[in-house]
Write an enzyme that holds these catalytic residues in place. Structure first.
Site, PDB file in Angstrom:
ATOM      1  N   GLY A  69       0.804  -1.217   0.000  1.00 61.78           N
ATOM      2  CA  GLY A  69       0.000   0.000   0.000  1.00 61.78           C
ATOM      3  C   GLY A  69       0.836   1.265   0.000  1.00 61.78           C
ATOM      4  N   GLU A  83       0.580   5.748   7.498  1.00 57.12           N
ATOM      5  CA  GLU A  83       1.996   6.073   7.259  1.00 57.12           C
ATOM      6  C   GLU A  83       2.413   7.272   8.100  1.00 57.12           C
ATOM      7  OE1 GLU A  83       3.302   3.680   5.832  1.00 57.12           O
ATOM      8  OE2 GLU A  83       1.501   2.871   4.906  1.00 57.12           O
TER       9      GLU A  83
HETATM   10  N1  TRP Z   1       5.699  -0.697   6.372  1.00 53.42           N
HETATM   11  C1  TRP Z   1       4.719  -0.526   5.355  1.00 53.42           C
HETATM   12  C2  TRP Z   1       3.422  -0.171   6.044  1.00 53.42           C
HETATM   13  O1  TRP Z   1       2.908  -0.915   6.799  1.00 53.42           O
HETATM   14  C3  TRP Z   1       4.430  -1.679   4.492  1.00 53.42           C
HETATM   15  C4  TRP Z   1       5.530  -2.414   3.825  1.00 53.42           C
HETATM   16  C5  TRP Z   1       6.275  -3.391   4.298  1.00 53.42           C
HETATM   17  C6  TRP Z   1       5.861  -2.364   2.482  1.00 53.42           C
HETATM   18  N2  TRP Z   1       7.035  -3.968   3.348  1.00 53.42           N
HETATM   19  C7  TRP Z   1       6.783  -3.374   2.223  1.00 53.42           C
HETATM   20  C8  TRP Z   1       5.445  -1.572   1.472  1.00 53.42           C
HETATM   21  C9  TRP Z   1       7.270  -3.623   0.956  1.00 53.42           C
HETATM   22  C10 TRP Z   1       5.931  -1.808   0.208  1.00 53.42           C
HETATM   23  C11 TRP Z   1       6.815  -2.835  -0.050  1.00 53.42           C
HETATM   24  O2  TRP Z   1       2.910   0.864   5.865  1.00 53.42           O
HETATM   25 ZN    ZN Z   2       2.554   0.004   8.552  1.00 51.59          ZN
END
Ligand code: TRP
Ligand code: ZN
Length: 888
Positions: free
Chosen positions: A275, A312
């Site tokens: 996302g 985010e």
């Molecule tokens: N940390 C991001 C969220 O939860 C999500 C995320 C984790 C992510 N790994 C990813 C997004 C790899 C893109 C690709 O908002």
């Molecule tokens: Zn997150």
């Protein structure tokens, strides 16, 4: 790409602090159309908290090493070693280097190929613009580094590229310098004052349209807000910007948390695995969660954009300022941040509706995961590929666990715990245990048993029986809890389960709650379940009540209580807890569906139980209810959630029963659906306030019943809604209903829709998935055609999800065709995708996870495909992990 013989399992118990720390790093990016040169200069130091060793082992994958220097000396062959995953530097072979005593500088230079990077991890190109994705372990595809979240450093980033093609050069923090270079090139230098792990690094370079705004924090600081999007999309960014400002204000108000940098940037990209990503000061978003305009986005899309922007943004404190020690702790930031975004959305919209939506995700997806081959606790103990653990368990069950603290400690107690958490851990990389101890210490509340939610996988089953003693006005509840075995875990210990409940009198009012003894087991309306078997005696219960159990879904458990139809109809009409009111309706529908299955099993004709008509009619005409709530309460339970209610399912019977019930309700209440449709479907100027959104949702469900009648008149209504609509909510609802029906002109409808929207990628995706989820038999041929359609692109995850993901995940009748063609199709797509984009291919593979639920023949057909997948040459470890665990 790894082969299965190089696949290793990582364990939580093996955690060791890093042998070295990186005090600061400066990166220089020289970007060219077909390659990039990355020079990394870092100050390293032996970690006083770790065993020292003469080997400095850096992570690095798919990098071409061009040079390496330590403390100003160019290294020679025998001083280092490179393999496909690591660069090892033998520090003890470097003359005059006392790495134990003093910090030292390391400079590496690598060449990488962003234009060829289809994994969308590391540095890659999306519609001719550079962007990065580093979580969880993507930074190692950019440069050699200690790519682990407990190594935190301050970053300075210099980017240079051709000026005309890449006028915007962005990275984390503040821009401190920029200028022109020879040959039409230019550069910018960014500095992030906050120490951060590598997974929060970001870089974007390209030619964007820019929406600018600002936000004044409550302490009076002025923050620049910037959203960067593809050219021509500016008018679709305003909702995202408003959402960002609301999120910033909400976090100040509810948690006292203010933004820290002077600038907050969001960049939208069309090719993205998930996302969005919370990179410090420079979030990168899937376009699906930024762009929104009423003509192209539905009310649901608007809500999703707002929620992801909030998610985010909230990570800036829960994730970035306080981050994870290691990836096993992922739920520390994700469960907590999901809970925060859920609360935010509830505050912006409607608490009951939001709660129902969130629980639907748990029931349809998380329960399935928790009962399947990939079951893991919210804090996993092991993994092969970390990307496979960005799951509904870590995220959504993790959020349920956070919600239980909120339930147990109250709003103020929860806030005290959060305050202490930030006071203790700001600027650090910590564990779930650290979070629990903050909650515990801030409230002087014992969470010893509660900790089991972090270590035990599986969905607890809570069984309630009741007995009313008329003479003594006593109600006795006998409550048992058990948690099923999951892969690698058996003999689970009881959980601390907060069970919110109410006892309803004849008029639907709540009776007072009082326990005869052990009064500490009840706080307010929360009963504390802590043992495998418990008895609770309620006194002063003036007459036999109807039980409203697990109100607001106060714990992520399955509840078993032997309700009869009358009780459920009563709760459906009267429960003060809106969640349980919805829940009673779902149980009522589910009982009927299982009854209809039993009739088929017995070779009898299905009989529609007339008692439902009254119950549904009452709800339909209850003027006090919100339209969105009504829409949810009139929607039949999801087939996926129903499958999780039984050991094994006869899918053909289940689908036939579900269809039968829908059609019978449509027939029995035909006039009602029509009247309510006409009263709520709005033609004329578009509005998007709460009332208008509620009306659209309610009208949509009414229309879905009308279309189920399979009558020309009903199709006319849907067609008219589609062609006359001035908003995507009405258009998409009508499109889906028509595409999933037997309407004779649906080809024409599909063609017209495509012609109208072919230049709006996100709308085209709706068109793709409306077709991929058509439950009728011709869909299998249609999806094969869609894969060949110019609108499809296997390199784009949104497209893959819209066709293949939608087909395998949301089209049960066709994915589970008994000729096995649905499974073959999915396996074929996984085969096309696994080396292009391993992460997305692994997600698709998960569609086979529940194979054990089905009949022998379907089981055989699914296993055959899984075995075929495991035979693929150079299988990625992402797909390998899912497929091998599925087969067990
Ligand atoms: N940390 C991001 C969220 O939860 C999500 C995320 C984790 C992510 N790994 C990813 C997004 C790899 C893109 C690709 O908002
Ligand atoms: Zn997150």
């Amino acid at each position: 790409m790894k082969t299965s013989d190089s696949i290793s399992v990582k364990y939580r118990k093996d955690y060791k602090p890093s042998a070295f720390l990186i005090n600061k790093v400066s990166l220089n990016f020289e970007l060219f159309d077909d390659y990039a040169i990355v020079t990394a200069r870092m100050m390293l130091q032996a970690n006083p908290a770790a065993e020292s060793s003469g080997a400095l082992v850096l992570d690095g994958e798919e990098l071409e090493l061009q040079g390496i220097e330590v403390a100003g000396q160019k290294l020679v062959q025998e001083q280092y070693e490179v393999d496909s995953e690591q660069l090892t530097i033998w520090l003890n072979k470097i003359d005059g280097l006392d790495y134990q005593q003093a910090s030292f500088e390391l400079v590496t230079k690598v060449k990488i190929y962003p234009a060829q990077n289809t994994s969308l991890e590391g540095l890659y190109l999306s519609s001719e613009k550079f962007c990065t994705q580093c979580e969880a372990e993507g930074f190692r595809k950019i440069t050699y580094y200690l790519d682990r979240p407990d190594v935190m450093s301050t970053f300075t980033v210099r980017i240079e590229a051709e000026k005309k093609k890449y006028p915007h050069l962005l990275s984390n923090g503040n821009q401190i310098e920029h200028g022109s270079l020879a040959n039409g090139r230019h550069y910018a230098i960014w500095q992030d004052p906050f120490r951060k792990p590598s997974y929060l690094f970001a870089l974007c370079a390209g030619d964007y349209d820019l929406l600018e705004d600002h936000f004044t924090t409550r302490s009076g600081r002025e923050i620049k807000l910037e959203i960067y999007v593809d050219k021509g999309k500016l008018e679709q960014c305003h909702h995202a910007m408003e959402s960002l400002k609301k999120s910033m204000a909400w976090d100040e108000e509810v948690f006292g948390l203010e933004y820290d940098l002077d600038i907050y940037m969001i960049v939208a990209v069309g090719d993205f695995n998930m996302g969005a990503m919370e990179n410090k000061g420079l979030n990168i978003f899937n376009t699906k969660y930024v762009l929104a305009h009423p003509e192209t986005a539905t009310d649901q899309d608007f809500e999703d954009v707002e929620a992801v922007i909030a998610h985010e943004y909230f990570h800036n404190w829960t994730g970035n300022r306080v981050t994870c020690r290691d990836w096993f702790q992922l739920s520390l930031k994700e469960g907590l941040t999901v809970f925060r975004d859920q609360q935010f959305t509830a505050d912006q919209t409607d608490h009951a509706v939001k709660r129902i939506e969130d629980v639907k995700v748990i029931r349809s997806h998380q329960f399935a995961e928790d009962a399947g081959p990939m079951a893991h606790p919210i804090r996993p103990d092991s993994y092969i590929e970390m990307n496979n653990f960005y799951t509904v368990t870590v995220y959504n069950k993790g959020a349920e666990v956070i919600r239980m603290y909120h339930t147990l400690l109250g709003t103020d107690g929860f806030r005290r715990g959060m305050d202490l958490y930030f006071e203790r851990f700001d600027g650090q990389a910590v564990t779930c245990e650290d979070f629990v101890s903050a909650m515990e210490d801030a409230n002087d509340y014992d969470l010893i048993q509660f900790r089991r939610w972090y270590s035990q996988a599986g969905t607890p089953e809570v069984t309630v029986t009741s007995e009313y003693d008329e003479l003594h006005k006593k109600l006795t509840l006998q409550i048992g809890q058990a948690c099923p075995d999951t892969p690698g875990q058996s003999n689970k210990q009881p959980f601390h389960i907060p069970l919110k409940l109410g006892l309803l009198d004849k008029d639907g009012n709540d009776l007072p709650l009082e326990l005869a003894s052990n009064k500490e087991q009840l706080t307010g309306d929360i009963l504390h379940l802590t043992e495998a078997e418990q008895t609770f005696e309620f006194v002063g219960v003036s007459h036999k009540p109807v039980l409203s159990l697990l109100r607001n879904f106060s714990a992520p458990v399955r509840l078993f209580y032997d309700y009869n139809d009358q009780e459920l109809a009563f709760l459906y009409a009267h429960d003060k807890d809106s969640f349980n009111r919805w829940e009673a309706g779902q149980r009522l529908f589910a009982r009927v569906i299982w009854q209809l299955c039993a009739e088929q099993e017995a070779g009898e004709p299905m009989q529609f139980p007339l008692h439902l008509v009254n119950a549904v009619q009452n709800l339909l005409s209850d003027e006090s209810l919100d339209g969105r709530f009504k829409a949810l309460a009139l929607t039949l339970p999801d087939i996926k959630a129903l499958i999780e209610e039984v050991e094994r399912v006869n899918l053909d019977h289940l689908i036939a029963a579900h269809d039968f019930l829908k059609r019978e309700l449509a027939k029995q209440l035909e006039m009602d659906w029509l009247v309510h449709y006409q009263a709520n479907h709005h033609v004329g100027a578009f509005k998007q306030d709460k009332a208008a959104i509620a009306k659209r949702a309610f009208a949509g469900v009414c229309l879905s019943y009308l279309v189920a009648l399979d009558k020309p008149k009903a199709y006319e209504l849907a067609v008219s809604q589609l062609v006359n609509s001035n908003n995507m909510t009405d258009a998409e609802t009508a499109l889906q209903l028509l595409m999933h029906s037997n309407y004779s002109q649906k080809e024409q409808i599909a063609d017209d829709f495509y012609r109208k929207w072919q230049n709006e990628e996100l709308v085209v995706n709706k068109w793709l998935s409306a077709q991929a989820t058509d439950p009728t038999d011709s869909t299998i041929e249609r999806v094969k055609g869609l894969i060949e359609h110019p609108a499809f692109d296997i390199k784009n995850p949104n497209k893959v999800r819209s066709v293949v993901g939608a087909f395998a995940g949301s089209n049960l009748p066709q994915f589970h065709r008994n000729d096995g063609k649905g499974y073959v199709f999915l396996a074929e797509q996984i085969k096309q995708l696994y080396s292009v984009n391993p992460q997305t291919a692994a997600r698709l593979t998960g569609a086979f996870n529940r194979w054990k639920k089905f009949d022998d023949e379907r089981q055989r057909l699914m296993c055959e495909q899984l075995q075929g997948i495991l035979q693929l040459p150079d299988l990625s470890k992402d797909v390998y992990e899912i497929a091998s665990k599925a087969l067990g």
